[in-house]
Design a protein around this motif. Sequence first.
Motif, PDB file in Angstrom:
ATOM      1  N   ILE A 297       0.960  -1.147  -0.089  1.00 42.51           N
ATOM      2  CA  ILE A 297       0.096  -0.304   0.151  1.00 42.51           C
ATOM      3  C   ILE A 297       0.790   1.131   0.057  1.00 42.51           C
ATOM      4  CG2 ILE A 297      -0.527   0.164   2.681  1.00 42.51           C
ATOM      5  CD1 ILE A 297      -3.042   1.107  -0.311  1.00 42.51           C
ATOM      6  N   GLY A 298       2.005   1.227   0.664  1.00 39.66           N
ATOM      7  CA  GLY A 298       2.809   2.423   0.762  1.00 39.66           C
ATOM      8  C   GLY A 298       3.285   2.939  -0.652  1.00 39.66           C
ATOM      9  N   ALA A 299       3.897   1.971  -1.080  1.00 43.78           N
ATOM     10  CA  ALA A 299       4.346   2.080  -2.474  1.00 43.78           C
ATOM     11  C   ALA A 299       3.436   2.680  -3.659  1.00 43.78           C
ATOM     12  CB  ALA A 299       5.021   0.862  -3.340  1.00 43.78           C
ATOM     13  N   LEU A 300       2.240   1.902  -3.466  1.00 42.06           N
ATOM     14  CA  LEU A 300       1.128   2.122  -4.499  1.00 42.06           C
ATOM     15  C   LEU A 300       0.563   3.896  -4.209  1.00 42.06           C
ATOM     16  CD1 LEU A 300      -1.189   0.823  -6.241  1.00 42.06           C
ATOM     17  CD2 LEU A 300      -2.415   1.133  -4.696  1.00 42.06           C
ATOM     18  N   ILE A 301       0.467   3.990  -3.033  1.00 48.39           N
ATOM     19  CA  ILE A 301       0.297   5.469  -2.640  1.00 48.39           C
ATOM     20  C   ILE A 301       1.147   6.479  -3.220  1.00 48.39           C
ATOM     21  CG2 ILE A 301      -0.327   7.347  -1.054  1.00 48.39           C
ATOM     22  CD1 ILE A 301      -1.699   5.042   0.726  1.00 48.39           C
TER      23      ILE A 301
ATOM     24  N   VAL B 138      -1.147   3.785   5.894  1.00 46.12           N
ATOM     25  CA  VAL B 138      -1.958   4.711   4.990  1.00 46.12           C
ATOM     26  C   VAL B 138      -2.161   5.987   5.827  1.00 46.12           C
ATOM     27  CG1 VAL B 138      -4.266   5.381   4.084  1.00 46.12           C
ATOM     28  CG2 VAL B 138      -3.313   2.995   4.021  1.00 46.12           C
ATOM     29  N   ARG B 139      -2.199   5.792   7.097  1.00 46.97           N
ATOM     30  CA  ARG B 139      -2.300   7.246   7.813  1.00 46.97           C
ATOM     31  C   ARG B 139      -0.968   7.901   8.084  1.00 46.97           C
ATOM     32  NH1 ARG B 139      -7.155   5.013  11.855  1.00 46.97           N
ATOM     33  NH2 ARG B 139      -8.767   5.652  10.189  1.00 46.97           N
ATOM     34  N   GLU B 140       0.348   6.938   7.916  1.00 42.87           N
ATOM     35  CA  GLU B 140       1.451   7.866   7.720  1.00 42.87           C
ATOM     36  C   GLU B 140       1.660   8.605   6.537  1.00 42.87           C
ATOM     37  OE1 GLU B 140       4.253   4.878   8.479  1.00 42.87           O
ATOM     38  OE2 GLU B 140       3.728   4.580  10.383  1.00 42.87           O
ATOM     39  N   LYS B 141       1.115   7.792   5.393  1.00 46.01           N
ATOM     40  CA  LYS B 141       0.928   8.699   4.176  1.00 46.01           C
ATOM     41  C   LYS B 141       0.060   9.710   4.033  1.00 46.01           C
ATOM     42  CE  LYS B 141       3.823   6.060   2.014  1.00 46.01           C
ATOM     43  NZ  LYS B 141       5.382   6.721   1.591  1.00 46.01           N
ATOM     44  N   ALA B 142      -0.838   9.733   4.921  1.00 48.05           N
ATOM     45  CA  ALA B 142      -2.107  10.665   4.963  1.00 48.05           C
ATOM     46  C   ALA B 142      -1.159  12.115   5.494  1.00 48.05           C
ATOM     47  CB  ALA B 142      -3.018  10.610   5.955  1.00 48.05           C
TER      48      ALA B 142
ATOM     49  N   PRO C  29      -0.620  15.626   2.788  1.00 42.99           N
ATOM     50  CA  PRO C  29      -2.185  16.434   3.329  1.00 42.99           C
ATOM     51  C   PRO C  29      -3.041  16.587   2.482  1.00 42.99           C
ATOM     52  CG  PRO C  29      -0.081  17.762   3.990  1.00 42.99           C
ATOM     53  CD  PRO C  29       0.411  16.503   3.118  1.00 42.99           C
ATOM     54  N   GLY C  30      -4.294  16.330   2.950  1.00 38.78           N
ATOM     55  CA  GLY C  30      -5.561  16.414   2.098  1.00 38.78           C
ATOM     56  C   GLY C  30      -5.424  15.344   0.868  1.00 38.78           C
ATOM     57  N   LYS C  31      -4.591  14.608   0.688  1.00 42.60           N
ATOM     58  CA  LYS C  31      -4.824  13.665  -0.570  1.00 42.60           C
ATOM     59  C   LYS C  31      -4.931  12.269  -0.172  1.00 42.60           C
ATOM     60  CE  LYS C  31      -1.956  16.506  -3.568  1.00 42.60           C
ATOM     61  NZ  LYS C  31      -0.645  16.827  -4.110  1.00 42.60           N
ATOM     62  N   VAL C  32      -4.762  11.875   0.880  1.00 43.25           N
ATOM     63  CA  VAL C  32      -4.686  10.427   1.391  1.00 43.25           C
ATOM     64  C   VAL C  32      -5.718  10.132   2.593  1.00 43.25           C
ATOM     65  CG1 VAL C  32      -3.537   8.377   1.908  1.00 43.25           C
ATOM     66  CG2 VAL C  32      -2.600  10.154   0.647  1.00 43.25           C
ATOM     67  N   ARG C  33      -6.487   9.274   2.617  1.00 42.24           N
ATOM     68  CA  ARG C  33      -7.455   8.857   3.724  1.00 42.24           C
ATOM     69  C   ARG C  33      -7.553   7.420   3.889  1.00 42.24           C
ATOM     70  NH1 ARG C  33     -13.452  10.943   3.638  1.00 42.24           N
ATOM     71  NH2 ARG C  33     -13.325  10.658   1.401  1.00 42.24           N
ATOM     72  N   CYS C  34      -7.473   6.912   5.226  1.00 44.78           N
ATOM     73  CA  CYS C  34      -7.943   5.728   5.335  1.00 44.78           C
ATOM     74  C   CYS C  34      -9.203   5.574   6.023  1.00 44.78           C
ATOM     75  CB  CYS C  34      -6.880   5.025   6.379  1.00 44.78           C
ATOM     76  SG  CYS C  34      -7.105   3.044   6.620  1.00 44.78           S
ATOM     77  N   LEU C  35     -10.006   4.627   5.551  1.00 44.58           N
ATOM     78  CA  LEU C  35     -11.605   4.449   6.271  1.00 44.58           C
ATOM     79  C   LEU C  35     -11.045   2.986   6.909  1.00 44.58           C
ATOM     80  CD1 LEU C  35     -14.010   5.867   5.913  1.00 44.58           C
ATOM     81  CD2 LEU C  35     -14.858   4.242   4.228  1.00 44.58           C
ATOM     82  N   LEU C  36     -11.177   2.852   8.147  1.00 46.16           N
ATOM     83  CA  LEU C  36     -11.174   1.866   8.817  1.00 46.16           C
ATOM     84  C   LEU C  36     -12.441   1.353   9.087  1.00 46.16           C
ATOM     85  CD1 LEU C  36      -8.739  -0.125   9.991  1.00 46.16           C
ATOM     86  CD2 LEU C  36      -9.242   1.102  12.273  1.00 46.16           C
ATOM     87  N   ARG C  37     -12.856  -0.138   8.596  1.00 44.77           N
ATOM     88  CA  ARG C  37     -14.005  -1.103   9.017  1.00 44.77           C
ATOM     89  C   ARG C  37     -13.603  -1.820  10.246  1.00 44.77           C
ATOM     90  NH1 ARG C  37     -17.652  -3.256   4.557  1.00 44.77           N
ATOM     91  NH2 ARG C  37     -16.145  -4.631   4.023  1.00 44.77           N
ATOM     92  N   ARG C  38     -14.015  -1.471  11.197  1.00 45.64           N
ATOM     93  CA  ARG C  38     -13.904  -2.452  12.246  1.00 45.64           C
ATOM     94  C   ARG C  38     -14.614  -3.823  12.485  1.00 45.64           C
ATOM     95  NH1 ARG C  38     -10.016  -0.469  15.633  1.00 45.64           N
ATOM     96  NH2 ARG C  38      -9.840   1.817  15.426  1.00 45.64           N
ATOM     97  N   ARG C  39     -15.883  -3.625  11.679  1.00 45.84           N
ATOM     98  CA  ARG C  39     -16.717  -4.828  11.613  1.00 45.84           C
ATOM     99  C   ARG C  39     -16.884  -5.114  10.387  1.00 45.84           C
ATOM    100  NH1 ARG C  39     -21.645  -3.975  15.370  1.00 45.84           N
ATOM    101  NH2 ARG C  39     -20.613  -2.024  16.098  1.00 45.84           N
ATOM    102  N   GLY C  40     -17.272  -6.238   9.959  1.00 44.47           N
ATOM    103  CA  GLY C  40     -17.415  -6.648   8.486  1.00 44.47           C
ATOM    104  C   GLY C  40     -16.420  -6.793   7.628  1.00 44.47           C
ATOM    105  N   ARG C  41     -16.260  -7.644   6.749  1.00 44.00           N
ATOM    106  CA  ARG C  41     -15.150  -8.049   5.827  1.00 44.00           C
ATOM    107  C   ARG C  41     -16.011  -8.178   4.492  1.00 44.00           C
ATOM    108  NH1 ARG C  41     -10.300 -11.885   5.320  1.00 44.00           N
ATOM    109  NH2 ARG C  41     -10.668 -11.037   3.079  1.00 44.00           N
ATOM    110  N   GLY C  42     -15.160  -8.023   3.488  1.00 44.48           N
ATOM    111  CA  GLY C  42     -15.699  -8.323   1.997  1.00 44.48           C
ATOM    112  C   GLY C  42     -15.691  -7.278   1.099  1.00 44.48           C
ATOM    113  N   LEU C  43     -15.009  -7.725  -0.056  1.00 48.09           N
ATOM    114  CA  LEU C  43     -14.599  -6.667  -1.085  1.00 48.09           C
ATOM    115  C   LEU C  43     -15.572  -5.846  -1.589  1.00 48.09           C
ATOM    116  CD1 LEU C  43     -12.486  -5.549  -2.778  1.00 48.09           C
ATOM    117  CD2 LEU C  43     -12.297  -7.636  -4.308  1.00 48.09           C
TER     118      LEU C  43
END
Length: 388
Positions: free
Chosen positions: A30-34, A66-70, A74-88
């Motif tokens: 993920i780091g390299a992709l961002i 992702v949060r380090e990359k954010a 600044p303003g260009k990267v966000r991580c949305l963390l889903r604590r419950r539920g899984r699935g693409l």
Amino acid sequence: MPQAGGDERLEDNNIELTVVVPTYNEAENIGALIDRLIEILDREGPQTYEVLVVDDNSPDGTCLIVREKAMEYPGKVRCLLRRRGRGLATAIMRGIYWARGRYVVVMDADFQHPPEIVPKLYWKAVSTGADIVVASRYRPGGGVEGWSRMRKLMSKTANLIARILVPNTRKVTDPMSGFFLVRKDIVNLSDLRPRGYKILMEIIAKAYSARIEEVAYTFRNRAGGKSKLGLKTIVDFLLHALSLSPLVKFSLVGLLGALINLGVMSGVLMTGAPLDVASILGIETGLLFNFFLHEAWTFQTKMKGGWKSRLIGYHLASSGGMITNYLVMKGLTLAGIATALTGQAAGIIAGFGVNYALSQSKVWGVDVIERIKAGEIRKTGRTDKEMH
Ligand SMILES: Nc1nc2c(ncn2[C@@H]2O[C@H](COP(=O)(O)OP(=O)(O)OP(=O)(O)O)[C@@H](O)[C@H]2O)c(=O)[nH]1
Ligand SMILES: [Mg+2]
């Protein structure tokens, strides 16, 4: 799921592009992709964009990276963390919901979807006015890298099954792509019931009037980390395609219609009416019942104008089916290949096929439904163009 708009996201909702990247244990990539996405989008992308990673609480700490990359961008990267539920698929839906961009690109984290294609998808949408742009492995210039023969065959078979079962997917060469762009306002999230991986197939199946374009790309080998693909993916795909298929609904309605036909016929016979009258009444009631269910459920036109000509069309399609039924039975029995009963059974199947093919392509064809949904076909059944 709630629809976009009307909440705190509105204030900064006017950016051009959100790149949604669903992740599960992609710390290696993920780091390299961002980094790569930011570099390319700064150079070739729209003025305003964001990268939104939707992570299902990966134990390998993907979201922390992702949060380090954010902080780095600044303003260009966000991580949305889903604590419950899984699935693409549900992760992608979340991503589209929280996206601030007018356009949303969905892509994998493992470099199988080359980041260089992202601006191409965006500019294709802007220059053509398309609502959906699919990154396609099956367009000239596209391809797959390092796939076994088995995986190629499975992908081609899935493609073919989608084409047979879900007619709208015939508009594109790669309806199973996980790499695509959509204009956010054409996706009705509350209408989607995705199962497994193939959310694009459902978006295309339901977005009748969407303008769709494609951009060729080569699907690469996974850069790092592990695949989450398994046997369940195949089962999920089949169930998903069946749930989106008018063929399955058409068959169920047909069976119900046959029961109604028999019920009405026996009821009329009990009143002492002649057999011919009872039979014809049974047939017509079954047909009408089928027609209205096909309108409301199988093809979901919701009776939006032009239905009288479709009613006549459906009578013709059904007559075509019945004539085929008779001819097949007659032919097989005359040739001595079948008994009366097996001949009639074969005739029923062939007749059903003809009825479905005509109904699906002529009466409720993709283009017909497209025009109904776009409001082009009015109550009279004439099109706007014809009226002017
Ligand atoms: N949020 C979330 N992301 C997922 C989930 N499963 C897979 N992903 C992500 O979805 C993308 C596609 O998953 P992959 O496992 O690469 O599936 P694939 O590309 O079809 O399979 P491979 O070719 O073997 O890599 C990757 O970015 C995954 O991290 C999930 O349950 N939740
Ligand atoms: Mg992958």
